[in-house]
Enzyme design. Structure first.
Site, PDB file in Angstrom:
ATOM      1  CD  GLU A  86      -1.708  -2.428   1.383  1.00 17.14           C
ATOM      2  OE1 GLU A  86      -2.516  -3.338   1.093  1.00 17.14           O
ATOM      3  OE2 GLU A  86      -0.585  -2.647   1.897  1.00 17.14           O
ATOM      4  CG  HIS A 155     -10.713  -7.841   6.323  1.00 21.81           C
ATOM      5  ND1 HIS A 155      -9.689  -8.322   7.101  1.00 21.81           N
ATOM      6  CD2 HIS A 155     -10.447  -8.252   5.052  1.00 21.81           C
ATOM      7  CE1 HIS A 155      -8.839  -8.997   6.340  1.00 21.81           C
ATOM      8  NE2 HIS A 155      -9.280  -8.962   5.095  1.00 21.81           N
TER       9      HIS A 155
END
Length: 357
Positions: A86, A155
């Site tokens: 990322e 998540h």
């Protein structure tokens, strides 16, 4: 030395790639995920500087299939499957923006954004200020956020306050398919970096989308991104929500109406900057305000809204501004996540407490 490339020796009898399908028109009833997909597709068609980057967004179409079909239409140079890194995704996007592109990064899940947090907060957010306005970084970072999908740890986070606290970033969140279609295009057109938070628990909820509607603001000046919206008028209590909790607030308004209480529901839409004027005008009429979000209440967006309402509407308030949100714990396991998330009962309890003053 002569270099022979695959392109030079390619077969000539291969049929040409099919023409892309025409862009759909008219008003269609679409889920939020598809509406964002079409917004991305229109942005890619309208501006060759736009490109998408992220993990599994190409051939797979993304975990939630938000980029489904875009790789086939625009190719690997504009819909880029990246490594699982990322920080590298956002760092590359910063470099591309400096060269004139408009990158749109997808962070696969909210909890995966933290490796990129340094790039976002120390480089992306600060470059325009650091260069005394000479440099612009029109980067959009799409983050599916929030809970309600039965996922495992990392998540189901709601990190919006972390980014809203950082000067130099716009932070927005659509709650409907119509806003998903429009706001993603406005975010891409913005000259500023935009954190685009998509409530993944609402990805499959449908709404009417006008696919022919022009953008509410000209290219490069997405003023409408700064505006909240009254989605249900009312007279007794103002309920401020955004992203995944707008639907919860509307359900609460329906339930309250059955008992004779009129709730005005505001979809904040923009978390930073906050449209204080729209919220304050509503509270000046109702005299009461409840703010609801999935993120923990402590130091959350609701605290900023409450402070601003208190400053702007002090002499109109008939009760303190109340906040409803997640508890001050890490996001729990999926079996008990609905006990953690602010639901109808907790929101209506806050409404009752506001009315009791």
């Amino acid at each position: 030395m002569t270099v022979t490339t695959d392109r030079a020796t390619a077969r000539t009898d291969v049929p040409p790639a099919p023409e892309p399908a025409p862009f759909p028109t008219g008003t269609q009833r679409l889920p939020l995920a598809k509406a964002v997909n079409l917004g991305l597709r229109r942005a890619l068609r309208n501006d060759e500087r736009v490109l998408l980057m992220g993990e599994d967004i190409g051939r797979l179409g993304g975990v939630f299939r938000v980029t489904d079909g875009l790789f086939a239409e625009f190719g690997e140079d504009r819909v880029v499957d990246t490594p699982l890194a990322e920080s590298g995704i956002v760092g590359t996007a910063i470099g591309l923006a400096l060269r004139g592109y408009r990158p749109v990064c997808e962070i696969q899940f909210d909890g995966f954004v933290f490796p990129a947090f340094d790039q976002i907060t120390t480089q992306l957010a600060k470059m325009h200020y650091r260069s005394q306005g000479r440099l612009r970084l029109p980067v959009v970072i799409r983050i599916p956020y929030g809970g309600g999908i039965g996922a495992i740890e990392h998540h189901s986070e709601s990190p919006e306050a972390l980014f809203a606290h950082t000067p130099g970033l716009r932070v927005v969140s659509p709650s409907t398919a119509a806003d998903g279609f429009t706001m993603i295009q406005q975010a891409i057109a913005s000259p500023d970096p935009v954190i685009f938070l998509e409530p993944k628990g609402r990805y499959w909820e449908k709404g009417d989308v006008d696919l022919d509607a022009p953008l509410p603001a000209p290219h490069g000046a997405p003023a409408d991104l700064d505006h909240a919206r009254v989605v249900r008028p009312g007279t007794d209590v103002t309920v401020v929500a955004y992203g995944p909790t707008v639907a919860t607030a509307l359900k609460a308004a329906e339930a309250a109406a059955a008992e004779g209480t009129s709730l005005e529901v505001i979809d904040l839409r923009t978390i930073s900057p906050i449209d204080t004027a729209t919220v304050a005008a509503s509270v000046a009429r109702t005299g009461r305000c409840v703010v609801v979000h999935e993120a923990p209440v402590l130091y959350g967006t609701g605290a900023e809204v409450a402070a601003r309402v208190t400053e702007e509407c002090f002499f109109h308030l008939q009760a303190p501004v109340l906040r409803v949100g997640g508890f001050h714990t890490p996001y729990p396991v999926s079996k008990v996540e609905h006990e953690y998330l602010p639901g109808l009962d907790r929101l209506l309890d806050a409404v009752d407490r506001a009315l009791a003053f």
